[in-house]
Design a protein around this motif. Sequence first.
Motif, mmCIF file in Angstrom:
data_model
loop_
_atom_site.group_PDB
_atom_site.id
_atom_site.type_symbol
_atom_site.label_atom_id
_atom_site.label_comp_id
_atom_site.label_asym_id
_atom_site.label_seq_id
_atom_site.Cartn_x
_atom_site.Cartn_y
_atom_site.Cartn_z
ATOM 1 N N THR A 12 21.694 -41.434 0.667
ATOM 2 C CA THR A 12 22.011 -42.868 0.702
ATOM 3 C C THR A 12 22.762 -43.280 -0.570
ATOM 4 O O THR A 12 22.631 -42.635 -1.607
ATOM 5 C CB THR A 12 20.716 -43.729 0.764
ATOM 6 N N ILE A 100 10.727 -39.130 -4.917
ATOM 7 C CA ILE A 100 11.121 -38.176 -3.862
ATOM 8 C C ILE A 100 12.337 -38.739 -3.137
ATOM 9 O O ILE A 100 12.280 -39.800 -2.517
ATOM 10 C CB ILE A 100 9.985 -37.904 -2.853
ATOM 11 N N GLN A 103 17.014 -34.959 -1.238
ATOM 12 C CA GLN A 103 17.050 -33.504 -1.377
ATOM 13 C C GLN A 103 16.391 -32.960 -2.643
ATOM 14 O O GLN A 103 16.532 -31.782 -2.947
ATOM 15 C CB GLN A 103 18.473 -32.974 -1.244
ATOM 16 N N GLY A 130 12.794 -35.570 1.069
ATOM 17 C CA GLY A 130 13.097 -36.382 2.238
ATOM 18 C C GLY A 130 13.721 -35.562 3.354
ATOM 19 O O GLY A 130 13.543 -35.851 4.537
ATOM 20 N N SER A 145 11.729 -44.366 9.832
ATOM 21 C CA SER A 145 10.840 -45.492 9.502
ATOM 22 C C SER A 145 9.584 -45.515 10.381
ATOM 23 O O SER A 145 8.625 -46.221 10.076
ATOM 24 C CB SER A 145 11.595 -46.811 9.638
ATOM 25 N N VAL A 216 11.473 -41.785 0.015
ATOM 26 C CA VAL A 216 10.254 -41.291 0.677
ATOM 27 C C VAL A 216 9.042 -42.177 0.332
ATOM 28 O O VAL A 216 8.088 -42.262 1.102
ATOM 29 C CB VAL A 216 10.021 -39.801 0.342
HETATM 30 P P1 ADP Z 1 18.892 -39.867 -2.264
HETATM 31 O O1 ADP Z 1 18.926 -40.718 -3.503
HETATM 32 O O2 ADP Z 1 18.779 -38.408 -2.527
HETATM 33 O O3 ADP Z 1 20.001 -40.210 -1.305
HETATM 34 P P2 ADP Z 1 16.720 -41.576 -1.350
HETATM 35 O O4 ADP Z 1 15.886 -41.833 -2.552
HETATM 36 O O5 ADP Z 1 17.621 -42.672 -0.889
HETATM 37 O O6 ADP Z 1 17.525 -40.217 -1.536
HETATM 38 O O7 ADP Z 1 15.721 -41.144 -0.189
HETATM 39 C C1 ADP Z 1 16.213 -40.711 1.058
HETATM 40 C C2 ADP Z 1 15.031 -40.303 1.898
HETATM 41 O O8 ADP Z 1 14.176 -41.418 2.089
HETATM 42 C C3 ADP Z 1 15.446 -39.861 3.284
HETATM 43 O O9 ADP Z 1 15.688 -38.470 3.296
HETATM 44 C C4 ADP Z 1 14.248 -40.264 4.141
HETATM 45 O O10 ADP Z 1 13.368 -39.170 4.312
HETATM 46 C C5 ADP Z 1 13.530 -41.347 3.332
HETATM 47 N N1 ADP Z 1 13.647 -42.690 3.945
HETATM 48 C C6 ADP Z 1 14.749 -43.437 4.018
HETATM 49 N N2 ADP Z 1 14.500 -44.619 4.621
HETATM 50 C C7 ADP Z 1 13.198 -44.619 4.948
HETATM 51 C C8 ADP Z 1 12.328 -45.547 5.614
HETATM 52 N N3 ADP Z 1 12.745 -46.714 6.079
HETATM 53 N N4 ADP Z 1 11.032 -45.198 5.764
HETATM 54 C C9 ADP Z 1 10.588 -44.015 5.297
HETATM 55 N N5 ADP Z 1 11.356 -43.102 4.674
HETATM 56 C C10 ADP Z 1 12.643 -43.392 4.504
#
Ligand code: ADP
Length: 261
Positions: A12, A100, A103, A130, A145, A216
Amino acid sequence: MVTLGIDIGSTTSKAVMLKDGNEILASSIVIATVGTDGVSRAIDNVLKDSRIAQEEIGCMVATGYGRQTYQGSDFQVSELTCHALGVHHICPEVRTVIDIGGQDAKVLSLNEQGRMVNFVMNDKCAAGTGRFLDVMATILKLDISQLEVEAAKSQKPANISSTCTVFAESEVISQLASGVEIPDLVAGICQSVATRVASLARRVGLKEQVCMSGGVARNAGVRMAMARELGVTIVFDPMAQLMGALGAALYGFEKSGQQGK
Ligand code: ADP
């Protein structure tokens, strides 16, 4: 003064628009992998929601996995520094941050001033990140979610014994075929992530308060499993996934202040 923090993650892109190092004017989370237009969309969203013009931004700071590839920020700062700044700003009593993301997983120790004094990280293996949850949600045909909703219904969490994501994937498919209920599988999957990351947390040395950040952390199933595993209360703030971007915006404010002196 307005500062913009952007956190370009593996999964994200996040943006936080901050006024005077304190007031959050707008925030955005866009699901998009590094190298796509996710960052520009997140920035457009916060510009629109805050009604701030690009020229009014005093300092833009990039953090996250993709920060090196993004041209246009004034500073590039590590996620560790930014998560520490963001969490300390929102929850000043926190001394251990369990972050968390999509990756990787990191555990940070903070001192009373919110500075990072130690950390451990897993960026080698998808289990305990995640990614593991994303893979499992796809197998179970659930939105990410919904995992917490399913986990909350479980009476008897399944035991996911494989520590590797690829093997755990086969294990979940075979348990599903043999009739294990989806809530029990999801609770077992959340437990598996918590168990792996808890062992990182023990290595860094657990000091309360303990909070979870990163995407996460939004999953209450993982938060509850983590609390049980570590025997502590897990502090959670709805800004959890935005802590890195918030920390980047705070860093921009600190730097601008220093330069202005
Ligand atoms: P990164 O910074 O590496 O892109 P994030 O901190 O944004 O990662 O976390 C992404 C992870 O969060 C996804 O892989 C997913 O497993 C989890 N995630 C994203 N949205 C939700 C949600 N609404 N509810 C639960 N878990 C979520």
